[in-house]
Design a protein around this motif. Structure first.
Motif, PDB file in Angstrom:
ATOM      1  N   ALA A  62     -12.819 -23.913 -36.337  1.00 62.08           N
ATOM      2  CA  ALA A  62     -12.055 -24.331 -37.520  1.00 62.08           C
ATOM      3  C   ALA A  62     -11.946 -23.205 -38.534  1.00 62.08           C
ATOM      4  O   ALA A  62     -11.954 -23.443 -39.746  1.00 62.08           O
ATOM      5  CB  ALA A  62     -12.664 -25.581 -38.156  1.00 62.08           C
ATOM      6  N   PHE A  63     -11.877 -21.963 -38.068  1.00 56.90           N
ATOM      7  CA  PHE A  63     -11.711 -20.766 -38.887  1.00 56.90           C
ATOM      8  C   PHE A  63     -12.885 -20.535 -39.842  1.00 56.90           C
ATOM      9  O   PHE A  63     -12.735 -19.876 -40.865  1.00 56.90           O
ATOM     10  CB  PHE A  63     -10.406 -20.819 -39.690  1.00 56.90           C
ATOM     11  CG  PHE A  63      -9.182 -20.814 -38.827  1.00 56.90           C
ATOM     12  CD1 PHE A  63      -8.767 -19.662 -38.176  1.00 56.90           C
ATOM     13  CD2 PHE A  63      -8.438 -21.976 -38.641  1.00 56.90           C
ATOM     14  CE1 PHE A  63      -7.640 -19.659 -37.368  1.00 56.90           C
ATOM     15  CE2 PHE A  63      -7.310 -21.981 -37.843  1.00 56.90           C
ATOM     16  CZ  PHE A  63      -6.910 -20.819 -37.206  1.00 56.90           C
ATOM     17  N   THR A  64     -14.071 -21.049 -39.501  1.00 53.51           N
ATOM     18  CA  THR A  64     -15.225 -20.820 -40.362  1.00 53.51           C
ATOM     19  C   THR A  64     -16.023 -19.592 -39.958  1.00 53.51           C
ATOM     20  O   THR A  64     -16.786 -19.073 -40.769  1.00 53.51           O
ATOM     21  CB  THR A  64     -16.157 -22.042 -40.335  1.00 53.51           C
ATOM     22  OG1 THR A  64     -16.579 -22.290 -38.985  1.00 53.51           O
ATOM     23  CG2 THR A  64     -15.442 -23.266 -40.888  1.00 53.51           C
ATOM     24  N   ASN A  94     -13.106 -11.820 -45.188  1.00 49.77           N
ATOM     25  CA  ASN A  94     -13.725 -12.397 -44.003  1.00 49.77           C
ATOM     26  C   ASN A  94     -13.284 -11.614 -42.774  1.00 49.77           C
ATOM     27  O   ASN A  94     -12.092 -11.329 -42.606  1.00 49.77           O
ATOM     28  CB  ASN A  94     -13.324 -13.866 -43.864  1.00 49.77           C
ATOM     29  CG  ASN A  94     -14.231 -14.620 -42.918  1.00 49.77           C
ATOM     30  OD1 ASN A  94     -14.553 -14.142 -41.836  1.00 49.77           O
ATOM     31  ND2 ASN A  94     -14.639 -15.810 -43.321  1.00 49.77           N
ATOM     32  N   PRO A  95     -14.226 -11.263 -41.882  1.00 53.94           N
ATOM     33  CA  PRO A  95     -13.824 -10.521 -40.674  1.00 53.94           C
ATOM     34  C   PRO A  95     -12.814 -11.264 -39.814  1.00 53.94           C
ATOM     35  O   PRO A  95     -12.039 -10.641 -39.090  1.00 53.94           O
ATOM     36  CB  PRO A  95     -15.163 -10.347 -39.922  1.00 53.94           C
ATOM     37  CG  PRO A  95     -16.213 -10.451 -40.977  1.00 53.94           C
ATOM     38  CD  PRO A  95     -15.685 -11.409 -41.991  1.00 53.94           C
ATOM     39  N   SER A  96     -12.824 -12.583 -39.888  1.00 55.74           N
ATOM     40  CA  SER A  96     -11.866 -13.351 -39.096  1.00 55.74           C
ATOM     41  C   SER A  96     -10.476 -13.332 -39.698  1.00 55.74           C
ATOM     42  O   SER A  96      -9.518 -13.760 -39.058  1.00 55.74           O
ATOM     43  CB  SER A  96     -12.339 -14.800 -38.951  1.00 55.74           C
ATOM     44  OG  SER A  96     -12.333 -15.447 -40.206  1.00 55.74           O
ATOM     45  N   VAL A 119     -26.134 -18.492 -35.985  1.00 53.65           N
ATOM     46  CA  VAL A 119     -26.211 -19.503 -37.027  1.00 53.65           C
ATOM     47  C   VAL A 119     -24.879 -19.568 -37.752  1.00 53.65           C
ATOM     48  O   VAL A 119     -24.385 -18.554 -38.258  1.00 53.65           O
ATOM     49  CB  VAL A 119     -27.345 -19.182 -38.023  1.00 53.65           C
ATOM     50  CG1 VAL A 119     -27.417 -20.261 -39.095  1.00 53.65           C
ATOM     51  CG2 VAL A 119     -28.672 -19.063 -37.285  1.00 53.65           C
ATOM     52  N   GLU A 120     -24.282 -20.742 -37.790  1.00 53.63           N
ATOM     53  CA  GLU A 120     -23.015 -20.914 -38.483  1.00 53.63           C
ATOM     54  C   GLU A 120     -23.262 -21.144 -39.967  1.00 53.63           C
ATOM     55  O   GLU A 120     -24.350 -21.517 -40.386  1.00 53.63           O
ATOM     56  CB  GLU A 120     -22.246 -22.085 -37.885  1.00 53.63           C
ATOM     57  CG  GLU A 120     -21.881 -21.884 -36.421  1.00 53.63           C
ATOM     58  CD  GLU A 120     -20.845 -20.809 -36.222  1.00 53.63           C
ATOM     59  OE1 GLU A 120     -20.234 -20.382 -37.216  1.00 53.63           O
ATOM     60  OE2 GLU A 120     -20.635 -20.382 -35.082  1.00 53.63           O
ATOM     61  N   SER A 121     -22.236 -20.944 -40.758  1.00 53.37           N
ATOM     62  CA  SER A 121     -22.410 -20.963 -42.206  1.00 53.37           C
ATOM     63  C   SER A 121     -22.381 -22.361 -42.786  1.00 53.37           C
ATOM     64  O   SER A 121     -22.934 -22.598 -43.838  1.00 53.37           O
ATOM     65  CB  SER A 121     -21.308 -20.118 -42.862  1.00 53.37           C
ATOM     66  OG  SER A 121     -20.035 -20.625 -42.516  1.00 53.37           O
ATOM     67  N   ASN A 122     -21.725 -23.293 -42.137  1.00 55.18           N
ATOM     68  CA  ASN A 122     -21.570 -24.595 -42.787  1.00 55.18           C
ATOM     69  C   ASN A 122     -22.195 -25.757 -42.053  1.00 55.18           C
ATOM     70  O   ASN A 122     -22.516 -26.761 -42.660  1.00 55.18           O
ATOM     71  CB  ASN A 122     -20.085 -24.898 -43.037  1.00 55.18           C
ATOM     72  CG  ASN A 122     -19.308 -24.991 -41.732  1.00 55.18           C
ATOM     73  OD1 ASN A 122     -19.772 -24.527 -40.700  1.00 55.18           O
ATOM     74  ND2 ASN A 122     -18.139 -25.586 -41.772  1.00 55.18           N
ATOM     75  N   ARG A 123     -22.396 -25.663 -40.761  1.00 51.18           N
ATOM     76  CA  ARG A 123     -23.026 -26.758 -40.030  1.00 51.18           C
ATOM     77  C   ARG A 123     -23.343 -26.292 -38.619  1.00 51.18           C
ATOM     78  O   ARG A 123     -23.050 -25.166 -38.229  1.00 51.18           O
ATOM     79  CB  ARG A 123     -22.122 -27.982 -39.996  1.00 51.18           C
ATOM     80  CG  ARG A 123     -20.812 -27.800 -39.251  1.00 51.18           C
ATOM     81  CD  ARG A 123     -20.123 -29.148 -39.057  1.00 51.18           C
ATOM     82  NE  ARG A 123     -18.803 -29.042 -38.478  1.00 51.18           N
ATOM     83  CZ  ARG A 123     -18.552 -28.900 -37.164  1.00 51.18           C
ATOM     84  NH1 ARG A 123     -19.558 -28.802 -36.317  1.00 51.18           N
ATOM     85  NH2 ARG A 123     -17.308 -28.841 -36.720  1.00 51.18           N
TER      86      ARG A 123
END
Length: 1136
Positions: free
Chosen positions: A231-233, A526-528, A48-52
């Motif tokens: 997109a680095f999310t 952020n881990p990224s 599950v992604e955080s923004n969309r």
């Protein structure tokens, strides 16, 4: 019911209406930084992604689960019952995927064990390709009410859930390791030294990007990069490319690469460019097979040999190119400037794909002669007109925009295509869109004719725009300044808005594939290694206040339209003149804005007049009333209960005197009334500009021609209107609500890429209407406007019409009349629409190219199915077999004889078996496996059913069966058709002239029939000497075969007819031929001798009178008498 909504059942409608009326508690799918939107269900795939919604397509099947949100306190059984209710009513989610060229829809199924709907899509149902290539990122839409999508709008439960689908198996940059892969923590000790971030996004997938932190000089050396597919999310890979680049520098530089650092980077369709302070590095082709880490090459550019690369800028206009013939549109330019004035040294070089040769980009010869000291600022290639736009500056002439023609592998034309455009400010860069060219700096200008003329958009005070970013999905261009402020401009419209958002230091902007604008910066949390913040564009536009401190005079023109006259400052300030306002603060950018008043009332601006015919007014705007205007109340202004007398002050009537009847002068007009307007509907309005004695006021009429010398307005005929200016908070101006919408009646999606064939005509129809359900007050009003980027290469004509409800209809007809590589972008927009409208601009690109799936095919008069080719045994009307099974490792005869083949094509190949007819050296040294190369047996060749039925020579290894004809073959008809995806087959005819060749170099055949026309004869003369074979008309094409066994013909359409190679191959096996020479002659001779001998023998018998044998005599002659071995019946004498 079925007639009204044939795709929706009655029980479906009941459930839909129940949901709409009862408004059951629905799930939300929120986007970071935006209000929660009402959604009926959620869909996920993997994580599950955080923004969309973000889906990723690998080589495996795509599995997506959708589920209803669980209500607090509900049991699992209740949740399952709800799922069954939806499913039993036929309401299941559907997933639609689409990009600029293709689309597909998939339906979900209920999975009881998982309590969700699931769809399992094989990769081949989405795309059959797996090789890395520039490919459009897909958009996805999940909808429960697929049949009611026409009624959906943002925020409603009918609004589909949207996201993206990224093909991670094909996106080129994601396949590579750019140096040594490291952890994101490698950057943490140096975060405080980061001064800015350089980001370059993939041209075809905006969610894919490469990031490089730029450090302060002397603080950190090395080249560290990060690559993302989200997109680095959520995810990002980090690489240290320092060693890879240093190894290249050490080969040419004795001092090594101490202190190397990144300056900028650009990701093109096929390469990654890294600009460092030690030079420019280009990666190997990203589409090549991955055999290890990505390799780079250090480019040596003689023109920049003595320049400082740390002061060099790299320019690239990103554009998605999926067709290989358009790869050459990728163009990179480098500009380096050192020194000032007399010691200025400015260089500009550029190169086109595959970036093997570099050329100078410089001003025209005439300009250099006049001003040899040119400071080059930017150079970009415009693919729409095959031109290069050069931005330069001279001390004498200021800024110039020069447009040059660009040819393949040749320097720039020395003469400009247009007269050089002179700009009276110094921009910092140039930005190319599909529908406009933008200059940015302390001001922003735009050009809709690709650089010939420019139009001012807005100016900035004490700051300059340093970069621009395009959000293609929503048609917005974002500008950010050196102070971190953000401005946006609607694509195709010369209008802008300020976003009340400030970028933090060492951060940059990124717009993902869905058009979500984000500010990203490095961070530990952020881990990224990258943190982001969503910037809500629409919300910031809504709250942006654009009013100014000047009185406005309200004048009714009809009961629903008004004029607002702007009071003029006398004289106009120098600042106003510099900002191109000419004394008026209203600009064309204000069309669509809403002016609201503190006492009540609202209007939307539909037109702007930047000059006024009356002295004392700077300009005027025309508007439609959205909310009725309200004047001051009697409690606030009791003078309104008295009659008003208006008297002209002078013959011209440009000023009047206002006096109240039967009122104490002390209670008349005072200083608080200056700037307010006296409004008398049906008469001229009066803007109060000053005070006179005895409670009188001096005013300016808005319509002096309608003012008599003296006029009296009774107390119920006039009112006092407060519009004195922003300083008094009496009125304001903001972006108006969306009141317009546009719809494509052909199902064409925004930003679509439409491939058009040569001499093909396409039609597109659009409808513009009022989205707020109001009616246009103007009969047959033209809402829509069309802009073309290159009207020369593709003819586009427009026809305007209106339907029964006065909706504007626009029909565009596109015709491709040139056989050349070209593109033109068509933008259809509603100029007066609000910037908050998402459907007021429609953009699509017409690409003059070979349409997808276009091919020529041979169609037999009696078609043979693929199943019959593989497993059947079809026969013709005479019961003759129509297919012939070729021997293993078969090669057709040559001109030297049947047993001496020397073609390289092998049919029905099996490397484990011996090759027949391999007797001579010429035969042994020829013949090459293709599909079976390096294989040991036919099973290892991997011949699929598709390859087995392919007639192409490249697939000959897998070809087992061919068309069979019996000798002789005379005037055999070759019926060719033009085939295209989702189109009916069309017989191939003029001007698709063809050439015919035999791929195995056999000569015992001839074209014996073709429809000879004057056009064909002229084309033969035109191509004489340039074609290897003769030219034929495909209509009536006939071939005669004089040899035996396999003939393999290749039929090709001549060049210049279509922008791709149209080739068809036909294989014919001639069976039952006569015996080969001299056997046939010997047999014929012996038969003649024997027959002649028999005739002579019969003649001699008849001549000598010898009786001819009869039937009985012949039988008697051949009759055989068997010996008797039974005992004799004679009695011996002794027995007697």
């Amino acid at each position: 019911m079925g007639n009204l909504l044939p795709s929706v059942k009655v029980n479906q409608m009941i459930v839909i209406l129940s949901i709409l009326l009862m408004r059951v508690t629905l799930g939300t799918y929120t986007i970071s930084g935006e209000p929660a939107e009402q959604k009926l269900f959620q869909c996920v795939s993997g994580q599950v992604e955080s923004n969309r919604v973000r889906l990723y397509l690998s080589l495996e099947n795509l599995v997506v689960d959708c589920m209803l949100p669980k209500k607090p306190g509900s049991s699992a059984r209740q949740y399952l019952n709800q799922l069954e209710l939806y499913t039993s009513s036929g309401l299941v989610p559907t997933m639609a995927i689409y990009n600029s060229t293709n689309s597909a829809t998939f339906a979900f199924k209920l999975i009881m064990n998982a309590s969700s709907w699931r769809v399992n899509i094989p990769r081949k149902n989405i795309t059959i390709n797996t090789a890395p290539a520039p490919v459009d990122e897909w958009y996805v839409e999940f909808s429960m009410f697929h049949s009611l999508s026409m009624f959906s709008k943002k925020g409603s439960i009918l609004d589909p859930l949207k996201g993206t689908l990224l093909d991670v198996a094909r996106e080129p940059i994601l396949q590579w390791a750019i140096g040594e892969e490291v952890s994101s923590h490698i950057i943490e000790p140096h975060l405080h030294h980061v001064v800015k971030l350089q980001v370059s996004q993939s041209p075809c997938a905006a969610d894919v990007a490469v990031l490089a932190p730029v450090f302060a000089p002397g603080t950190h050396t090395g080249v560290v990069l990060s690559v993302t597919g989200s997109a680095f999310t959520s995810q990002a890979r980090w690489f240290n490319a320092t060693r890879t680049l240093c190894s290249l520098i050490s080969e040419v530089c004795v001092s090594g690469c101490v202190g190397i650092s990144i300056v900028d980077l650009k990701l093109t369709n096929c390469h990654l460019f890294l600009l460092t302070n030690r030079g420019l590095f280009i990666s190997q082709d990203l589409l090549s097979p991955v055999t290890g880490p990505l390799n780079f090459t250090l480019l040596f550019l003689p023109a920049l040999a003595q320049m400082d690369y740390s002061a060099t800028t790299i320019w690239f206009s990103s554009q998605c190119v999926t067709d290989r013939i358009y790869f050459s549109d990728d163009t990179i330019s480098l500009i380096s400037n050192e020194g000032e004035d007399e010691i200025l040294n400015s260089k500009c070089v550029y190169s086109k794909y595959p970036f093997k040769r570099w050329f100078l980009c410089q001003a025209s010869t005439d300009e250099i002669t006049k001003n040899p000291k040119q400071r080059y600022l930017s150079f970009l290639y415009d693919r729409h007109q095959d031109t290069g736009l050069l931005l330069s500056h001279t001390k004498e002439n200021g800024t110039m925009v020069s447009v040059f023609g660009v040819k393949e592998e040749q320097p720039l034309d020395r003469c400009t295509k247009f007269p050089t455009a002179l700009i009276d400010f110094q921009p910092t860069g140039i930005f190319l869109l599909d529908n406009s060219v933008i200059l940015y700096g302390s001001e922003v200008w735009t050009s809709s004719d690709r650089g010939s003329t420019f139009k001012w958009v807005f100016s900035l005070d004490d700051q300059i725009v340093i970069n621009a970013l395009s959000c293609n999905a929503i048609g917005v261009v974002v500008f950010f300044t050196d102070q971190g402020h953000l401005y946006i401009m609607k694509s195709g419209l010369a209008r802008h808005a300020w976003l009340n958002e400030t970028l933090a230091m060492a951060s940059t902007l990124l717009c993902d594939h869905m058009g979500t604008l984000m500010a990203i910066q490095l961070g530990k949390d952020n881990p990224s290694g990258v943190i982001y913040k969503t910037i809500p564009i629409e919300h910031l536009i809504e709250i942006h206040e654009m009013g100014f401190a000047k009185p406005l005079a309200l004048q009714y023109t009809t009961d629903h339209t008004v004029l607002l006259h702007e009071n003029a400052a006398t004289p106009p300030s120098l600042d106003e003149l510099h900002q191109h306002t000419r004394g008026s603060h209203f600009t064309l950018d204000h069309v669509g804005k809403v002016i609201y008043f503190s006492d009540g009332g609202m209007m939307v601006i539909t037109d702007v007049f930047r000059s006024h015919f009356l002295e004392g007014f700077a300009g005027a705007v025309v508007g439609e009333i959205l909310e009725p205007f309200k004047g001051a109340s009697l409690k606030e202004e009791p003078m309104q209960s008295h009659d008003l007398v208006v008297m002209k002050d002078g013959q011209e009537g440009l000023s009047v005197v206002l006096q109240l009847r039967d009122l104490d002068p002390s209670k008349g007009f005072n200083s608080s009334h200056v700037g307010k307007t006296v409004v008398a509907p049906g008469f001229s309005s009066y803007l109060i500009t000053g005070l006179l004695s005895d409670g009188r006021a001096l005013a300016k009429p808005t319509m002096p021609a309608l003012v008599p010398p003296v006029i009296r307005h009774r107390n119920n005929e006039w009112l006092l209107f407060n519009s004195a200016g922003c300083c008094c908070d009496s009125w304001g101006m903001k972006e108006g609500p969306c009141r317009h919408a546009m719809q494509s009646l052909d199902g064409l999606r925004n930003n679509a890429l439409v491939r058009i064939n040569v001499r093909e005509q396409l039609n597109f129809t659009f409808k513009a209407f009022m989205s707020d359900y109001s009616l246009s007050m103007v009969y047959h009003k033209r809402f829509m406007r069309v802009v073309l980027t290159n009207p020369v290469v593709i003819r586009v004509t427009a026809v305007h019409s209106w339907d029964e409800t006065n909706n504007h209809m626009l029909t565009l007809t596109a015709f491709s009349h040139l056989c050349k590589k070209a593109t033109t972008t068509v933008t259809v927009n509603i100029p007066e629409a609000s910037m908050l409208c998402s459907t007021s601009t429609f953009t699509f690109t017409l690409q003059n190219t070979c349409p997808e799936g276009l091919q020529i095919v041979y169609v037999s008069p009696q078609p043979i199915s693929d199943h019959e080719w593989l497993h059947g045994d079809p026969v013709d009307k005479m019961n003759n077999k129509r297919l012939f099974s070729l021997p293993i490792n078969y090669r057709p005869p040559s001109g030297k004889g049947v047993s001496i083949p020397y073609t390289d094509n092998i049919y029905n190949a099996d490397p484990s078996k011996a090759r027949p007819r391999d007797f001579y050296a010429i035969s042994k040294n020829s013949g090459r496996y293709k599909q079976c190369a390096g294989k040991k047996s036919a099973e290892e060749c991997g011949c699929t059913d598709l390859l087995k039925v392919s007639p192409l020579a490249i697939n000959s290894d897998c070809r087992q069966r061919v068309l069979r004809l019996t000798f002789p073959v005379t005037n055999f008809n070759i019926n060719l058709f033009l085939r295209r995806t989702e189109h009916a087959d069309i017989p191939l005819r003029s001007p698709y002239f063809v050439t015919v060749t035999e791929v195995n170099n056999r000569t015992s055949w001839k074209v014996t029939g073709t429809n000879v026309t004057p056009t064909m004869e002229r084309m033969r003369q035109y191509f004489k000497g340039s074609l290897n074979g003769s030219l034929y008309n495909p209509e009536g094409l006939q071939i005669s075969l004089y040899g035996s066994e396999l003939f393999h013909f290749q039929i090709s359409v001549i060049p210049g007819v279509v922008l791709c190679d149209l080739v068809e191959e036909v294989q014919i096996y001639v069976d039952e031929p006569p015996l080969a020479f001299p056997t046939q002659h010997l047999v014929n001779s012996m038969a003649a001798i024997i027959l002649g001998g028999l005739l002579l023998f019969g003649f001699l018998l008849s001549y000598k009178g010898v009786a001819m044998p009869t039937k009985d005599s012949v039988k008697a002659f051949f009759k055989r008498h068997q010996a008797t071995v039974s005992p004799s019946n004679t009695v011996s004498p002794t027995e007697e």
